[in-house]
Write a protein that holds these residues in place. Structure first.
Motif, mmCIF file in Angstrom:
data_model
loop_
_atom_site.group_PDB
_atom_site.id
_atom_site.type_symbol
_atom_site.label_atom_id
_atom_site.label_comp_id
_atom_site.label_asym_id
_atom_site.label_seq_id
_atom_site.Cartn_x
_atom_site.Cartn_y
_atom_site.Cartn_z
ATOM 1 N N ARG A 1 9.890 43.899 130.892
ATOM 2 C CA ARG A 1 10.633 44.803 131.765
ATOM 3 C C ARG A 1 11.648 45.568 130.935
ATOM 4 O O ARG A 1 12.420 44.989 130.165
ATOM 5 C CB ARG A 1 11.347 44.013 132.863
ATOM 6 N N ALA B 1 15.038 48.158 130.286
ATOM 7 C CA ALA B 1 16.407 48.128 130.793
ATOM 8 C C ALA B 1 16.458 48.685 132.215
ATOM 9 O O ALA B 1 15.583 49.439 132.648
ATOM 10 C CB ALA B 1 17.313 48.943 129.873
ATOM 11 N N ASP B 2 17.499 48.293 132.943
ATOM 12 C CA ASP B 2 17.600 48.633 134.361
ATOM 13 C C ASP B 2 17.469 50.130 134.622
ATOM 14 O O ASP B 2 16.833 50.536 135.602
ATOM 15 C CB ASP B 2 18.935 48.140 134.927
ATOM 16 N N GLU B 3 18.066 50.956 133.762
ATOM 17 C CA GLU B 3 18.030 52.393 134.037
ATOM 18 C C GLU B 3 16.605 52.953 133.952
ATOM 19 O O GLU B 3 16.312 54.010 134.542
ATOM 20 C CB GLU B 3 18.946 53.155 133.072
ATOM 21 N N ALA C 1 13.775 50.681 134.435
ATOM 22 C CA ALA C 1 12.966 49.881 135.354
ATOM 23 C C ALA C 1 13.252 50.203 136.814
ATOM 24 O O ALA C 1 12.327 50.210 137.651
ATOM 25 C CB ALA C 1 13.203 48.398 135.098
ATOM 26 N N ALA C 2 14.510 50.472 137.147
ATOM 27 C CA ALA C 2 14.889 50.639 138.556
ATOM 28 C C ALA C 2 14.120 51.768 139.243
ATOM 29 O O ALA C 2 13.659 51.591 140.389
ATOM 30 C CB ALA C 2 16.395 50.856 138.670
ATOM 31 N N GLU D 1 10.662 50.460 140.100
ATOM 32 C CA GLU D 1 10.704 49.462 141.171
ATOM 33 C C GLU D 1 11.015 50.108 142.518
ATOM 34 O O GLU D 1 10.468 49.707 143.559
ATOM 35 C CB GLU D 1 11.736 48.388 140.821
ATOM 36 N N ARG D 2 11.892 51.114 142.494
ATOM 37 C CA ARG D 2 12.197 51.827 143.739
ATOM 38 C C ARG D 2 10.950 52.526 144.274
ATOM 39 O O ARG D 2 10.647 52.461 145.462
ATOM 40 C CB ARG D 2 13.313 52.849 143.493
#
Length: 444
Positions: free
Chosen positions: A230, A232-234, A236-237, A240-241
């Motif tokens: 996965r 980094a959040d920026e 992956a998000a 996922e959204r």
């Protein structure tokens, strides 16, 4: 060195790697799988090879790439940091540079290997492992690519360093001179591995009476062992959204090699109808289905403009959509590495790809997948996973038949998922044994 953990796919996992480390450290060099090309398939081969070798042995890895000089890197593989030496050594027209493969080969042939820095680096290794980018030990992509890919092999043989050809495709060889050059290389190699039965038959033909079952093997594509990661959040998000918004997410890899240059599909690869037209109509048909969101997955995204850029192809696809349809399509950004792309592909309920390693990223996780093939390599690799019927070949089918077959893959995705679930455990066991055999052969 701590062995690198095996991947943990979404639906199926390989067997544990139980091989004990070799008593001494092997010094191994890798050609044909650098991490600096922008081609995630080539990177997947490199990362997976390192993971596999370290799972079966103690080894110090030298990876030859397109960079400048010698560098050190800590690679993240299966959540572990793996130290690797990077050495720039490649073919170019700058013959005066010691990083030039042609210069190094001339030095080796003149018995000046110990005086040439690149040759000295190779002479200090126990073996060269060469994977040819998976499918480039052929003249399918032109004479320049064939020369680029064969130079490292010829250099290893000229220096008397053990050469191991990792699981790859052999051929096609359209010119007799190229076939003869390939035959000389495989006859001189200490081990040769093909990644499917069709390619193994070509390898046997090249070897002729030099075939030795102790040295020449059929295996599986090493990229099946690539771990998913996965990002980094920026990064992956948004994926996922998007996946949470649609009951059914399908992934689509569009090959810039075929989409960005109309006519190349027919002229070079023998397509019987337009690849661009096929992709545009496929996307239109998918978006006509209720509750479907489409994830565009560029698998070749170089940092400099190139005609085969999948990212540019995805941009063109998006521009061709009406505004009302674009909200149902999400294109992955540039900058994701091979493991991160595999993670994104794992969010899909069905995947369709043309770049073969994008499809391996899917089927290795049990994601039902339809491949649009432009060479024989895809059918052979899918056969190793028990899903040869999921390969569609536009070289033998006309446009409407191609589209129908692809959409049939979508509607029969549950059956393909069951076939993968049945086949993957044995495939991963072969992958494990493959690396153990390779390492044992180096030490022999």
């Amino acid at each position: 060195m701590t062995p690198v953990a095996a991947p943990s796919p979404r639906r199926a996992a390989p067997a544990s790697l139980r091989a004990a480390p070799a008593p001494s450290t092997l010094r191994l060099g890798l050609f044909g799988c650098p991490l600096d090309t922008g081609n995630a398939g080539v990177s997947a081969l490199g990362l997976s090879t390192i993971r596999g070798i370290l799972s079966a042995s103690n080894a110090e890895i030298t990876m030859f790439d397109f960079g400048a000089g010698e560098r050190r890197a800590d690679l993240s593989i299966a959540d572990r940091s793996v130290p690797v030496r990077l050495v720039g050594l490649y073919n170019s027209r700058r013959y005066y540079r010691t990083s030039n493969l042609t210069q190094a080969l001339l030095a080796a042939r003149a018995s000046l290997g110990r005086l040439h820095p690149a040759c000295r680096t190779i002479l200090d290794l126990d073996a060269i492992l060469d994977i040819s980018g998976g499918d480039s030990f052929a003249d399918l992509y032109g004479q320049r690519r064939f020369t680029d890919v064969t130079l490292p092999k010829r250099l290893a043989l000229a220096l008397g360093v053990r050469l191991i050809l990792l699981p790859q495709t052999y051929g096609p060889y359209n010119l007799p001179s190229n076939r003869a050059a390939a035959a000389r290389i495989v006859r001189g190699a200490a081990q040769c591995w093909a990644r499917d039965e069709h390619s193994f038959s070509i390898l046997r033909g090249l070897l002729a009476d030099a075939f030795d079952p102790a040295k020449h093997h059929t295996g599986v594509d090493v990229a099946f062992g690539l771990p998913a990661a996965r990002p980094a959040d920026e990064l992956a998000a948004p994926v996922e959204r998007f996946a949470s918004q649609w009951p059914l997410v399908v992934g689509l890899n569009v090959s810039g090699l075929l989409y960005n240059k109309p006519g190349e599909d027919a002229a070079r690869y023998g397509f019987r109808s337009s690849y661009r037209g096929l992709i545009d109509e496929l996307l239109r048909r998918l978006l006509a289905l209720p509750d479907v969101g489409v994830l565009l997955v560029p698998h070749v995204a170089p940092t400099r403009p190139m005609i085969d850029d999948d990212g540019a192809a995805c941009d063109a696809v998006l521009r061709g959509l009406p505004a009302s349809a674009r909200e149902r399509v999400h294109a992955l950004p540039r900058g994701l590495d091979a493991s991160q792309l595999k993670w994104a592909i794992g969010r899909c309920a069905w995947f369709c790809g043309t770049r073969m390693h994008s499809t391996i990223g899917a089927i290795s996780q049990g994601v039902p997948t339809t491949a649009i093939a432009y060479s024989d390599k895809t059918l052979g690799v899918f056969a190793t996973a028990g899903v040869a019927r999921c390969v569609v070949d536009p070289r033998t089918l006309e446009g409407p038949a191609v589209l129908d077959r692809v959409l049939d893959g979508f509607t029969s995705r549950d059956a393909a998922a069951r076939d993968l679930a049945d086949a993957l455990p044995a495939l991963f066991a072969r992958l494990d044994e493959q690396f153990r055999t390779i390492v044992t052969g180096i030490g022999a």
